[in-house]
Motif scaffolding. Structure first.
Motif, short mmCIF file in Angstrom:
data_model
loop_
_atom_site.label_atom_id
_atom_site.label_comp_id
_atom_site.label_asym_id
_atom_site.label_seq_id
_atom_site.Cartn_x
_atom_site.Cartn_y
_atom_site.Cartn_z
N MET A 33 0.82 -1.21 0.00
CA MET A 33 0.00 0.00 0.00
C MET A 33 0.86 1.27 0.00
SD MET A 33 -3.40 -0.97 2.12
CE MET A 33 -4.18 0.53 1.55
N LYS A 34 2.18 1.07 -0.13
CA LYS A 34 3.13 2.19 -0.25
C LYS A 34 3.10 3.16 0.94
CE LYS A 34 3.24 2.01 -5.30
NZ LYS A 34 2.87 0.65 -5.44
N VAL A 35 2.99 2.59 2.14
CA VAL A 35 3.10 3.40 3.35
C VAL A 35 4.56 3.83 3.47
CG1 VAL A 35 2.86 3.41 5.86
CG2 VAL A 35 1.19 2.19 4.47
N THR A 36 4.78 5.11 3.65
CA THR A 36 6.16 5.61 3.65
C THR A 36 6.87 5.38 4.98
OG1 THR A 36 5.39 7.81 4.23
CG2 THR A 36 5.73 7.36 1.90
N ARG A 37 6.14 5.39 6.08
CA ARG A 37 6.75 5.20 7.39
C ARG A 37 6.00 4.11 8.16
NH1 ARG A 37 8.03 11.50 8.74
NH2 ARG A 37 6.44 12.06 7.25
N PHE A 38 6.69 3.02 8.41
CA PHE A 38 6.09 1.95 9.22
C PHE A 38 7.18 1.15 9.90
CE2 PHE A 38 6.71 0.06 5.05
CZ PHE A 38 7.26 -1.17 5.35
N ILE A 39 6.82 0.53 11.01
CA ILE A 39 7.72 -0.39 11.69
C ILE A 39 6.95 -1.66 12.02
CG2 ILE A 39 9.14 1.45 12.69
CD1 ILE A 39 7.88 0.70 15.40
N SER A 40 7.68 -2.72 12.21
CA SER A 40 7.07 -3.99 12.58
C SER A 40 6.92 -4.05 14.09
CB SER A 40 7.95 -5.14 12.09
OG SER A 40 7.37 -6.37 12.44
N GLY A 49 4.08 -5.17 22.83
CA GLY A 49 4.57 -5.74 24.07
C GLY A 49 4.83 -7.22 23.96
N ASN A 50 5.31 -7.78 25.05
CA ASN A 50 5.59 -9.21 25.12
C ASN A 50 5.27 -9.67 26.53
OD1 ASN A 50 6.66 -11.77 25.29
ND2 ASN A 50 8.52 -11.28 24.18
N PRO A 51 4.11 -10.29 26.74
CA PRO A 51 3.71 -10.66 28.10
C PRO A 51 4.60 -11.69 28.77
CG PRO A 51 2.17 -11.53 26.49
CD PRO A 51 3.13 -10.66 25.75
N SER A 52 5.50 -12.33 28.01
CA SER A 52 6.40 -13.30 28.63
C SER A 52 7.60 -12.61 29.30
CB SER A 52 6.88 -14.33 27.61
OG SER A 52 7.70 -13.72 26.65
N ASN A 54 9.48 -9.88 31.90
CA ASN A 54 9.16 -9.29 33.21
C ASN A 54 8.77 -7.83 32.98
OD1 ASN A 54 11.45 -7.43 33.61
ND2 ASN A 54 12.69 -9.28 33.75
N PRO A 55 8.08 -7.22 33.93
CA PRO A 55 7.57 -5.86 33.71
C PRO A 55 8.63 -4.83 33.30
CG PRO A 55 6.51 -6.82 35.61
CD PRO A 55 7.60 -7.78 35.19
N ASP A 56 9.81 -4.90 33.89
CA ASP A 56 10.85 -3.92 33.55
C ASP A 56 11.33 -4.10 32.11
OD1 ASP A 56 10.78 -2.70 36.04
OD2 ASP A 56 12.38 -3.95 36.85
N ASP A 57 11.51 -5.35 31.69
CA ASP A 57 11.96 -5.60 30.31
C ASP A 57 10.88 -5.24 29.30
OD1 ASP A 57 14.44 -6.44 31.17
OD2 ASP A 57 13.94 -8.58 31.08
N GLU A 58 9.62 -5.51 29.65
CA GLU A 58 8.55 -5.15 28.73
C GLU A 58 8.44 -3.63 28.60
OE1 GLU A 58 4.19 -6.44 27.32
OE2 GLU A 58 4.50 -6.48 29.47
N LYS A 59 8.61 -2.92 29.69
CA LYS A 59 8.58 -1.45 29.64
C LYS A 59 9.69 -0.93 28.73
CE LYS A 59 8.58 2.64 32.57
NZ LYS A 59 8.61 3.16 33.94
N LYS A 60 10.89 -1.53 28.83
CA LYS A 60 12.00 -1.13 27.97
C LYS A 60 11.67 -1.42 26.51
CE LYS A 60 16.93 -1.79 27.05
NZ LYS A 60 16.73 -1.54 25.66
N ARG A 62 8.70 -1.61 25.07
CA ARG A 62 7.70 -0.63 24.62
C ARG A 62 8.33 0.73 24.38
NH1 ARG A 62 2.08 -1.87 27.77
NH2 ARG A 62 1.99 -4.09 27.22
N ARG A 63 9.21 1.13 25.29
CA ARG A 63 9.88 2.43 25.14
C ARG A 63 10.73 2.45 23.87
NH1 ARG A 63 10.54 6.43 29.06
NH2 ARG A 63 9.63 5.01 30.56
N ASP A 64 11.42 1.34 23.60
CA ASP A 64 12.25 1.25 22.38
C ASP A 64 11.40 1.36 21.12
OD1 ASP A 64 14.51 0.97 23.97
OD2 ASP A 64 14.66 -1.20 23.67
#
Length: 75
Positions: A33-40, A49-52, A54-60, A62-64
């Motif tokens: 669809m020729k989206v110019t800006r996207f990330i996986s 996120g990744n529920p597997s 721990n909370p600190d690693d998941e927060k990192k 998401r922040r990344d």
């Protein structure tokens, strides 16, 4: 699909001067669809996120992801 709708919205926003980044796991649809800006995202059921983790690693994780989005918005 939701990705096609998101891609169409992102394209429309970009055409009207509003930067947009699509976060998707269906990269082929964003490309077709020729989206110019996207990330996986992380996975289909857990795009930002990744529920597997721990909370600190998941927060990192998401922040990344959001940092990548903000970087793309400035390019």
């Amino acid at each position: 699909s939701c990705t096609r709708c998101g891609a169409a919205i992102a394209n429309e926003m970009e055409q009207n001067g509003m930067p947009a980044v699509l976060i998707t796991n269906l990269v082929s649809i964003a490309t077709n669809m020729k989206v110019t800006r996207f990330i996986s995202g992380v996975s289909i059921p857990h795009l930002l996120g990744n529920p597997s983790l721990n909370p600190d690693d998941e927060k990192k994780l998401r922040r990344d992801i959001i940092q990548k989005v903000l970087t793309l918005l400035t390019t």
